[in-house]
Scaffold this active site. Structure first.
Site, PDB file in Angstrom:
ATOM      1  N   LYS A 173       0.425  -0.817  -0.506  1.00 61.90           N
ATOM      2  CA  LYS A 173       0.194   0.464   0.058  1.00 61.90           C
ATOM      3  C   LYS A 173       0.839   0.963  -0.517  1.00 61.90           C
ATOM      4  O   LYS A 173       2.162   1.252   0.308  1.00 61.90           O
ATOM      5  CB  LYS A 173      -0.641   0.224   0.975  1.00 61.90           C
ATOM      6  N   SER A 213     -10.063   2.077   2.589  1.00 60.60           N
ATOM      7  CA  SER A 213      -8.392   2.358   2.048  1.00 60.60           C
ATOM      8  C   SER A 213      -7.423   1.693   1.478  1.00 60.60           C
ATOM      9  O   SER A 213      -7.039   2.461   0.218  1.00 60.60           O
ATOM     10  CB  SER A 213      -8.644   3.580   2.928  1.00 60.60           C
ATOM     11  N   SER A 261     -10.302  -0.852   6.682  1.00 57.75           N
ATOM     12  CA  SER A 261      -9.603  -0.622   5.365  1.00 57.75           C
ATOM     13  C   SER A 261      -8.933  -1.125   4.956  1.00 57.75           C
ATOM     14  O   SER A 261      -8.287  -0.968   3.788  1.00 57.75           O
ATOM     15  CB  SER A 261      -8.403   0.596   5.199  1.00 57.75           C
TER      16      SER A 261
END
Lengths: 488, 102
Positions: free
Chosen positions: A75, A150, A174
């Protein structure tokens, strides 16, 4: 053989047995990324040359650990000394971190090939991956929909075979919510199980890094690599680390599965309800006892989370001042103006909203009514779980109320967006681990969309969660594969 | 209709947060924050008398380690991402000005 079809463990077996090379696997992934990323937007940056070099090294016999030659995504809030770390924010558009996150060091020390950085909601603030400075991420199951957030890029990449597995971060869901929306496996470890050193901070008492993968065994494999104490993160735990792969195929005996009515209300989509019912059936069929438990403070999770998380964020994000690193305005008349204008230009609306909400909750006159009260309710939520786990080994619940929503649906209605996290935030507040696995498919407007089921466990019981998740995965046996996969 | 969070309160929060916003943006955020704070007011329903605040899930105290010297960033590394530097320092524009009274 299409190498990208294999999960992480499957590819590991293929490479170890000499059926394919690491270079072939990495090349196959890079080709898929080139073909599909324009439609999915899972990656912001791809380290093609570096990845090929790492794969060649593995083929030449440099095989330092269990991830040797395996292509993995990270990420875009995990710092690396190579490339940029942007958190999908204009604020950090050009930021080149001077150090590498501990989890990434551990992946590389285990031999992993880092493919690139996946898109996310800006600074991990969002549940749709629309609040991304580099454009919205699309759901591989239906590109009209978002992948959740997210860590939407991480989940979309895993689902569309754009990486063999990946790392995300989970502050209020997330990892788990996008995993549910994209039909993959997402694990949020116990707070402190995994070092946060080099993870760009959002809410430090809630943030935790974890795997986003196509199978439960892959999740276990990555957990084996990333877990453990790190002297560079004083909140990381010295609690002994289990071998998460050992015993994965053997479900624990005399299981007690807790069901809480607070998670099973009328608000759940029929397919979500069906997925939980099916999981209950599978587990009771395997001899588990189903126990009703009460988590009376569940409904206070969202308001508590949005005070705690935004308060911590308002403090953490104060570091972006336009002076030390990050975006600086060209139009400022003095230093205070330089701070305020740089931040206004660099941050998107959702980040601004949360910084101001946190500042409001911490400001004189509101501190006790909001921040301190939220911390007290946080304790009550933790006690709910402690009491429930006296009577059951894990809790079974949905990951989300619904399948993935149409992109832009909640774009300017932050409260509706926040309510997406209703089943995930409490694990972060309490610090306990949670895993989402594909539970079934929903049919929405003629499109098949995955839904997730979630298991929540006591602190440091990831091994238990993984073993039960593996049992469910074996029995549900969906072999989920979004239509976009066949395009390449 | 009165807003739960006034424009003035958002203007104050924006000042404390060092976010330069237009009046229009402030009003827009005030309407949205009113919605959110209105929802958060739900926490007032609960009796939290005597409950110890929980700031952290790990609840560790005094995490200590041996004081062993180790390397850090060089000056060059520390400055590498700065928008503007001057002879090994971060460079800023004048500190005193119209907005400096805040």
């Amino acid at each position: 053989m299409n190498l990208t079809e294999l999960d992480l463990c499957g590819l590991k077996e293929a490479i170890d047995a000499g059926r394919c090379s690491a270079l072939e696997a990495t090349t196959a992934y890079l080709e898929r990324i080139e073909a599909l990323n324009p439609a999915i937007n899972a990656y912001h940056e791809v380290y093609a040359q570096r990845a090929l070099d790492q794969a060649r090294l593995a083929d030449e016999g440099h095989r330092p650990g269990p991830l040797s030659g395996l292509p993995i995504s990270i990420k875009d809030n995990l710092c690396t000394e190579y490339g940029r770390t942007t958190c999908s924010s204009r604020m950090l558009a050009e930021f080149e971190a001077p150090y590498t996150a501990t989890v990434v060091k551990r992946l590389e020390a285990a031999g992993a090939v880092i493919l690139g950085k996946t898109n996310m909601d800006e600074f991990a603030m969002g549940s749709s991956s629309e609040h991304c400075a580099w454009g919205p991420v699309r759901n591989p199951w239906d590109t009209e929909r978002g992948p959740g957030g997210s860590a939407g890029g991480a989940a979309a990449a895993a689902a569309a075979w754009l990486c063999a597995g990946g790392l995300g971060s989970d502050t209020g869901g997330s990892i788990r919510q996008p995993a549910a929306y994209c039909g993959v496996v997402g694990l949020k470890p116990t707070y402190g199980r995994v070092s946060r050193y080099g993870l760009v901070a959002f809410a430090s008492s809630l943030d935790q890094i974890g795997p986003v993968t196509r199978s439960v065994r892959d999740s276990a494999l990555l957990m084996n690599v990333i877990s453990g104490h790190d002297p560079l993160d004083s909140t990381s735990s010295s609690h002994p680390v289990d071998d998460f792969l050992a015993g994965l195929e053997e479900p624990p005996a005399r299981l007690r599965i807790g069901l809480a009515r607070q998670y099973l209300g009328e608000g759940n989509h029929a397919a979500v309800k069906a997925a939980v019912d099916q999981a209950v059936k599978i587990l009771s069929g395997a001899g588990a006892q189903i126990i009703e438990v009460d988590l009376p403070h569940t409904e206070y999770g969202i308001p508590t989370y949005y005070i705690v998380a935004t308060s911590e964020a308002s403090s953490n994000l104060a570091r972006y001042d336009g002076v030390h690193y990050g975006h600086r305005t060209r139009n400022a008349k003095d230093l205070v103006d330089l701070y305020a204008a740089s931040r206004a230009e660099g941050f998107g609306d959702e980040v601004k909203r949360r910084i101001m909400l946190g500042t409001y909750a911490l400001s004189s006159g509101y501190f006790d009514a909001y921040y301190v009260r939220a911390l007290k309710v946080r304790r009550l939520i933790r006690r709910d779980f402690d009491q429930a786990f006296e009577n059951c080994d894990v809790l079974l619940c949905p990951t989300t109320t619904d399948p993935a929503f149409v992109a832009g649906k909640n774009a300017d209605d932050p409260l509706s967006m926040y309510l997406n996290d209703v089943y995930t935030v409490n694990a972060n507040l309490a610090g306990i681990p949670g895993i989402s696995i594909p539970g079934g498919l929903a049919e929405v407007d003629g499109v098949a969309l995955p839904v997730g089921v979630q298991l929540l466990g006591p602190m440091f019981e990831e091994a238990r969660l993984l073993r039960i998740a593996r049992l469910l995965e074996r029995e549900i046996g969906l072999g989920l594969c979004p239509p976009v996969v066949s395009r390449v | 209709m009165s807003q739960r969070v006034s424009d003035e309160e958002v203007r104050h929060a924006a000042m404390l947060s060092r976010l330069k916003l237009t009046d229009e943006q402030i009003h827009h955020f005030a309407v949205q924050l009113s919605d959110i704070v209105g929802y958060v007011d739900k926490l007032a329903e609960l009796d939290v008398e005597g409950v110890e605040p929980m700031a952290h899930a790990a609840e560790l105290t005094n995490v200590l380690r041996e004081d062993v010297p180790q390397g850090g960033l060089t000056v060059e590394q520390a400055l590498a991402n700065s928008p503007e530097t001057y002879e090994g320092h971060f460079r800023v524009i004048k500190v005193l000005g119209e907005g400096s009274g805040a």
